[in-house]
Design a protein around this motif. Structure first.
Motif, PDB file in Angstrom:
ATOM      1  N   UNK A   2       0.805  -1.231   0.000  1.00 22.62           N
ATOM      2  CA  UNK A   2       0.000   0.000   0.000  1.00 22.62           C
ATOM      3  C   UNK A   2       0.837   1.280   0.000  1.00 22.62           C
ATOM      4  N   UNK A   3       2.081   1.212  -0.489  1.00 20.85           N
ATOM      5  CA  UNK A   3       2.936   2.396  -0.413  1.00 20.85           C
ATOM      6  C   UNK A   3       2.395   3.583  -1.202  1.00 20.85           C
ATOM      7  N   UNK A   4       1.980   3.379  -2.436  1.00 25.69           N
ATOM      8  CA  UNK A   4       1.523   4.497  -3.257  1.00 25.69           C
ATOM      9  C   UNK A   4       0.308   5.180  -2.615  1.00 25.69           C
ATOM     10  N   UNK A   5      -0.591   4.407  -2.036  1.00 26.12           N
ATOM     11  CA  UNK A   5      -1.754   4.981  -1.365  1.00 26.12           C
ATOM     12  C   UNK A   5      -1.338   5.809  -0.142  1.00 26.12           C
ATOM     13  N   UNK A   6      -0.368   5.304   0.616  1.00 22.79           N
ATOM     14  CA  UNK A   6       0.087   6.030   1.812  1.00 22.79           C
ATOM     15  C   UNK A   6       0.864   7.283   1.420  1.00 22.79           C
ATOM     16  N   UNK A   7       1.636   7.220   0.320  1.00 25.55           N
ATOM     17  CA  UNK A   7       2.333   8.407  -0.165  1.00 25.55           C
ATOM     18  C   UNK A   7       1.308   9.464  -0.579  1.00 25.55           C
ATOM     19  N   UNK A   8       0.252   9.047  -1.243  1.00 28.86           N
ATOM     20  CA  UNK A   8      -0.803   9.978  -1.636  1.00 28.86           C
ATOM     21  C   UNK A   8      -1.487  10.571  -0.400  1.00 28.86           C
ATOM     22  N   UNK A   9      -1.708   9.752   0.625  1.00 31.29           N
ATOM     23  CA  UNK A   9      -2.271  10.261   1.888  1.00 31.29           C
ATOM     24  C   UNK A   9      -1.349  11.314   2.489  1.00 31.29           C
ATOM     25  N   UNK A  10      -0.036  11.053   2.425  1.00 33.96           N
ATOM     26  CA  UNK A  10       0.949  12.001   2.955  1.00 33.96           C
ATOM     27  C   UNK A  10       0.843  13.331   2.225  1.00 33.96           C
ATOM     28  N   UNK A  11       0.719  13.287   0.918  1.00 33.91           N
ATOM     29  CA  UNK A  11       0.567  14.513   0.125  1.00 33.91           C
ATOM     30  C   UNK A  11      -0.706  15.243   0.537  1.00 33.91           C
ATOM     31  N   UNK A  12      -1.799  14.507   0.659  1.00 32.43           N
ATOM     32  CA  UNK A  12      -3.076  15.130   1.007  1.00 32.43           C
ATOM     33  C   UNK A  12      -3.119  15.669   2.430  1.00 32.43           C
ATOM     34  N   UNK A  13      -2.193  15.246   3.275  1.00 31.99           N
ATOM     35  CA  UNK A  13      -2.159  15.750   4.651  1.00 31.99           C
ATOM     36  C   UNK A  13      -1.401  17.072   4.774  1.00 31.99           C
ATOM     37  N   UNK A  71       3.378  26.915  -6.859  1.00 36.00           N
ATOM     38  CA  UNK A  71       3.303  26.984  -5.397  1.00 36.00           C
ATOM     39  C   UNK A  71       2.958  25.621  -4.802  1.00 36.00           C
ATOM     40  N   UNK A  72       1.993  24.943  -5.410  1.00 37.09           N
ATOM     41  CA  UNK A  72       1.547  23.639  -4.901  1.00 37.09           C
ATOM     42  C   UNK A  72       2.648  22.600  -4.997  1.00 37.09           C
ATOM     43  N   UNK A  73       3.281  22.479  -6.151  1.00 40.80           N
ATOM     44  CA  UNK A  73       4.305  21.446  -6.317  1.00 40.80           C
ATOM     45  C   UNK A  73       5.549  21.728  -5.484  1.00 40.80           C
ATOM     46  N   UNK A  74       5.916  23.000  -5.315  1.00 41.93           N
ATOM     47  CA  UNK A  74       7.051  23.311  -4.438  1.00 41.93           C
ATOM     48  C   UNK A  74       6.711  23.008  -2.980  1.00 41.93           C
ATOM     49  N   UNK A  75       5.472  23.233  -2.577  1.00 45.31           N
ATOM     50  CA  UNK A  75       5.035  22.878  -1.221  1.00 45.31           C
ATOM     51  C   UNK A  75       5.134  21.368  -1.017  1.00 45.31           C
ATOM     52  N   UNK A  76       4.693  20.607  -1.997  1.00 44.60           N
ATOM     53  CA  UNK A  76       4.781  19.146  -1.910  1.00 44.60           C
ATOM     54  C   UNK A  76       6.241  18.700  -1.871  1.00 44.60           C
ATOM     55  N   UNK A  77       7.080  19.254  -2.732  1.00 41.90           N
ATOM     56  CA  UNK A  77       8.499  18.876  -2.774  1.00 41.90           C
ATOM     57  C   UNK A  77       9.183  19.152  -1.441  1.00 41.90           C
ATOM     58  N   UNK A  79       7.878  19.492   1.483  1.00 39.26           N
ATOM     59  CA  UNK A  79       7.327  18.655   2.545  1.00 39.26           C
ATOM     60  C   UNK A  79       7.845  17.226   2.435  1.00 39.26           C
ATOM     61  N   UNK A  80       7.788  16.646   1.232  1.00 37.71           N
ATOM     62  CA  UNK A  80       8.205  15.253   1.069  1.00 37.71           C
ATOM     63  C   UNK A  80       9.682  15.042   1.365  1.00 37.71           C
ATOM     64  N   UNK A  81      10.525  16.028   1.059  1.00 43.12           N
ATOM     65  CA  UNK A  81      11.951  15.824   1.329  1.00 43.12           C
ATOM     66  C   UNK A  81      12.258  15.812   2.822  1.00 43.12           C
ATOM     67  N   UNK A  82      11.296  16.212   3.655  1.00 43.01           N
ATOM     68  CA  UNK A  82      11.472  16.168   5.112  1.00 43.01           C
ATOM     69  C   UNK A  82      10.798  14.964   5.771  1.00 43.01           C
ATOM     70  N   UNK A 121       9.707  11.999  -7.864  1.00 40.57           N
ATOM     71  CA  UNK A 121      10.061  11.552  -6.523  1.00 40.57           C
ATOM     72  C   UNK A 121      10.546  10.108  -6.599  1.00 40.57           C
ATOM     73  N   UNK A 122      11.572   9.785  -5.822  1.00 41.89           N
ATOM     74  CA  UNK A 122      11.992   8.396  -5.683  1.00 41.89           C
ATOM     75  C   UNK A 122      11.923   8.027  -4.212  1.00 41.89           C
TER      76      UNK A 122
END
Length: 133
Positions: A2-13, A71-77, A79-82, A121-122
């Motif tokens: 379920x990694x892809x689903x959890x990654x998507x949840x992380x983005x949506x949070x 703005x949205x994609x930089x916010x995601x980037x 956040x995800x790198x942290x 993202x990798x």
């Protein structure tokens, strides 16, 4: 797994995200999506059947506002790198790290005024699923 689903949840949070992310491809209107990319590869396989894998994903956004996409994609980037951990709901993986492999970039602009930007993202994970042989 379920990694892809959890990654998507992380983005949506992400606080302040102006649009919800979905799995799959861009819609006909404004949309934000996550989908796998080719090139994912196993790194190591262990005696118990677990594998370390490098998984490639793309976050793509379509909008008539380049500023909103940027703005949205930089916010995601940023956040995800942290992100240090993402929990599996079925205990099928353990996150090792997330790497931004391409910062947000423009992919398309059409005659109707829609713009598409992507973010690559990798994720390095330990896949705990065991194959039935």
């Amino acid at each position: 797994m379920d990694f892809m689903e959890r990654l998507n949840d992380q983005i949506n949070s992400i606080e302040g995200l102006p649009i919800s992310s979905k799995l799959g491809y861009l819609g006909v209107d404004e949309s934000l999506v996550l989908y796998p990319l080719p090139g994912s590869t196993p790194i190591a396989e262990y005696m118990d059947g677990t594998k370390d894998e490098a998984l490639n994903y793309e976050v793509s956004m379509k909008s008539k506002s380049q500023e909103k996409i940027n703005t949205t994609l930089w916010l995601i980037a940023r956040t995800l790198e942290r992100v240090k951990s993402i929990n599996s709901l079925d205990d099928s993986f353990e996150l090792q790290e997330i790497t931004i492999t391409n910062m947000p970039y423009v992919n398309n602009a059409d005659e109707q005024g829609w713009y598409t930007f992507n973010l690559n993202v990798q994720a390095t994970i330990t896949n705990k699923e065991k194959e039935n042989i």
